[in-house]
Enzyme design. Sequence first.
Site, PDB file in Angstrom:
ATOM      1  N   ASP A 260       0.869  -1.175   0.000  1.00  0.00           N
ATOM      2  CA  ASP A 260       0.000   0.000   0.000  1.00  0.00           C
ATOM      3  C   ASP A 260       0.914   1.235   0.000  1.00  0.00           C
ATOM      4  O   ASP A 260       2.145   1.131   0.059  1.00  0.00           O
ATOM      5  CB  ASP A 260      -0.979  -0.018   1.185  1.00  0.00           C
ATOM      6  CG  ASP A 260      -2.213   0.853   0.900  1.00  0.00           C
ATOM      7  OD1 ASP A 260      -2.150   1.720   0.001  1.00  0.00           O
ATOM      8  OD2 ASP A 260      -3.242   0.675   1.579  1.00  0.00           O
TER       9      ASP A 260
HETATM   10  C1  NOJ Z   1      -4.101   3.886   0.147  1.00  0.00           C
HETATM   11  C2  NOJ Z   1      -5.280   2.984   0.288  1.00  0.00           C
HETATM   12  O1  NOJ Z   1      -5.216   2.258   1.499  1.00  0.00           O
HETATM   13  C3  NOJ Z   1      -5.416   2.001  -0.854  1.00  0.00           C
HETATM   14  O2  NOJ Z   1      -6.630   1.308  -0.709  1.00  0.00           O
HETATM   15  C4  NOJ Z   1      -5.338   2.715  -2.167  1.00  0.00           C
HETATM   16  O3  NOJ Z   1      -5.525   1.803  -3.222  1.00  0.00           O
HETATM   17  C5  NOJ Z   1      -3.994   3.395  -2.259  1.00  0.00           C
HETATM   18  N1  NOJ Z   1      -3.878   4.371  -1.201  1.00  0.00           N
HETATM   19  C6  NOJ Z   1      -3.769   4.085  -3.602  1.00  0.00           C
HETATM   20  O4  NOJ Z   1      -4.541   5.223  -3.697  1.00  0.00           O
END
Ligand code: NOJ
Length: 729
Positions: A260
Site C-alpha cells: 500500500d
Molecule cells: C491507500 C489505500 O489504502 C489504498 O486502498 C489505495 O488503493 C492506495 N492508497 C492508492 O490510492
Amino acid sequence: MEHTSSPDTQIRDLLQRMTLPEKIGQLQLVNGAGGTIPDDLRAAVASGSVGAVLNEVNPAVVHELQSIAVHDSRHGIPLLIGRDVIHGFATVFPIPLGQAASWNPEIVRRGARIAAREAAATGINWTFAPMVDIGRDPRWGRIAETLGEDPYLSGVLAAAMVRGFQGDDLSQPSSLAACAKHFAGYGASESGRDYNTTNIPEIDLRDIHLPSFKAACDAGVATFMTSFSDLNGIPATANDFLLKKILREEWGFDGFVVSDWESVSQLSIHGLTPDDRESAFEAAQAGLDMEMASTTFAAHLASLVEEGRIPAQRIDAMVENVLRIKFRLGLFSHRHEHTEDLSVIAHPDHLSAAKDAAVESMVLLKNDNNLLPLATTERTSIAVIGPLADDPYEQLGTWIFDGDERHSVTPLQSIRQAVPEDVTIHHARAMATTRSRDREGFDEALRCAADSDAVILFLGEESILSGEAHCRADIRLPGNQEELIREIAAIGKPVVLVIMAGRPLALEDVIGSVDALLYAWHPGSMAGPAIADLLFGAAAPSGKLPVTFPRVTGQIPIYYAHKNTGKPAIPSEVMHIDDIPPRAPQVSFGLTSFHLDAGASPLFPFGFGLSYTTFRYDNIRTDTPEIQLGDRIVVTADLTNTGDREGTEIVQLYVRDLVGSVTRPVRELKAFKRVLLQPGEMQSVSFELHTDDLAFTNRHMQRVTEPGEFYAWIGGSSETELKARFMVR
Ligand code: NOJ
C-alpha cells in the site's frame, strides 16, 4: 521484441537481458503528476527505472508515458497504469457496502465491468479493487469500501467484482487487472480506527478474514495489495506467513503483490525495522513484489543483492510476477494503442445500470402501516427536507476520484418528476451539512413539514465522513440531525427517513420517531431515480443488510456469526439498567452476556430487509436425516408471497455445527438465492450443501469437517427461526 514465443520464454529472455537496476525498476510504482509529465518522471520511464504509474488519467498523458516506455526505454516494457476505480469511474455506482446489500453477484459484476470499460478508455489498465476486507466495525470509515461482515457473502461478491473488472480475458482493451486488498486483516483494526493494530488468531484469520481473498484468488485476480496494518506483531507488508505461506504455497497465486502507499517505508515507523534499507530487505524477503510510492526498493535492493543478503533469484522472481501480469494484460501486444473510444464514459447505458444497482442496493428497514410506497393520490403536497436531498456530490460516496457529479440526478429532482402535476413539493435543506450544529434552517423546515401531507427526510453522512482515515468514535447521526427528526416528527405528519451514509449508523434513538426508513448508503450518480422509484412504487425494495446494525456504538463489535459463549443472553431475561433496584447485591448465578444499556440484540440483524409485499417461510426439510463425509444434503423450505404485490426475496441458508473441537459460530451463512414471486405464489427453495461446505480450521490449522449434529435455517434474515437438523457421520 519477437512475440511468437510463449510469455514464459519471453520473460526469461527479458530477464537475461535486463540489468539489476532495470529489474528493480519494474518493482517501482510511482505517483503520476496528474496531467503532465515532469522531467524526472520522463527520465525515469525512459531509463526503465519505473514499471508502473498511478493516478494519471489524462488519456494523452497516459499515451505519451506508454510511448516513452515502449520506444525510449531499452527493453520497451510497457507500464502498468493504476487507479482507485472502486465503485465506478465517471459513472458512479453505489459504494461497495451498498452493492453488497443487493446480494446480487450479477449487479456487482456488471458495475465493475462498466467501471473497467470507462477507466480503460483513458488508458488505465489496473484498478486497486476489490477491497475484500471483512467489515465488522462501523466506526471504521473504510467499512464503506467493504462487501460487509460475512466471509461467504464477501467472497461471492469479491469473485463477481474480479470477473467484472478483468472481463473474460485480461488482454481485452476494456479489462483492468484487479487487486484484492488489503491483505490481510485490515478490517479488524482495533477500535475501528484506521491503520490501527490487528491481533487475529490464526483460526479466525483463516475462517473469517481470508476466505474473501481466497475467493478473489480463485476468480483469477491478477494482483494483491498488502495492508497498512500490523498483523500479530508483523506488519502485513513484511509478513511472510501471509505473502509466502498462505498466498503462494497454499493458494498458488502467480500474479504480483504490491504494497500500500508507502507501507514499505512505514515498516520503520511501525518499529519493525530501524531504517528504509532494512524495510526494503524485510518486505522483499517476505514476498512483496512491488513498492507503491515510497522508494526503498529503488534505493537499497541493488546493494542488498550485491552484499548477498537478497539472492538475485528473489529479484528475478519478483520481476517475473510483474511481467507475467503485463503479458496477461496484453501490454506486450500493443494493447495500450487500442484504448477504447472515450464516448463510453458516462454513457446513458452505464447510468441506467448504475440506477439498477442503486435500486437493488437500498434496504427498507421499517415501513409502519405500509406508508411506502407513498400514494400520491391521497396527498396534495410532500415535504422533501434535508441536506442530502439535493446534493449531486454528496450522494456519490467515498473514493470517487473520477466520479463526475454533472451526471448525478438528485432525489429532489427525481421526486419532482415522479409525482403527478397536482402534487406540490416543498423543499427545505434544513441544515447546511449533516454536521451542522446550528438551528438556522429548522424553522423553514418545520414550516415546510407543517404545510405538507407527508415528509421525506434525506439525512445521514456526507461522503467525507466515511472512507480512508475517516473513522468515527460515535456513529450516531452527526450534527443536529436527531433533533431535526424529533421536531419534524412532533408535527404529526407521516415521516419517511431516507439515510445516505457510508456505514451503518446507530439509529436507536430516532427509529421510533419515523414511520418508514429506507437505507440508501451512498447510492452514486443515479441516487435520485432509484430512490424515487422505490418511494413511489415503480420498483420494490429487495436489498438485505450485508452488515449488522448496532443500537448504540458501544455494542461494537456486533455481528451475527458470533460464538455462543458459556453464558449466552436469554432475551426474556435481559435486564435494563433502569430495572436494577438500589443497592442490588451482586450474585454470580444466572448471569448472561449482554449490555445493561443495550441488551444483546442489534437494531437490525445481518440479512434483514423488508419488501412491499410479505413472505412466509415454512416446511423446512432435508432430503435425508444424515450424510457421510463427502456426501451432499439438500435443505428445502417453502416460500410464499403472502402480500398483494410482486416481490423479490433473498432467501438465506444458515448452518450451525453444534459441537466442534474448537467452538463454532452460532450461525454461518452458507448460501443464498434471489426469488421473485407473484402475490399468492409459493416456491420450494432448495440448497445443496456438501460436507466440505461445513469445514472449518481446527486446532492444528487443518481445514476439516467434523462429524456430528448440525442445524440448518432457511429464512429472510440471520434471525430466522425456521430450523431443520441433520447429522454428519
Ligand atoms: C491507500 C489505500 O489504502 C489504498 O486502498 C489505495 O488503493 C492506495 N492508497 C492508492 O490510492
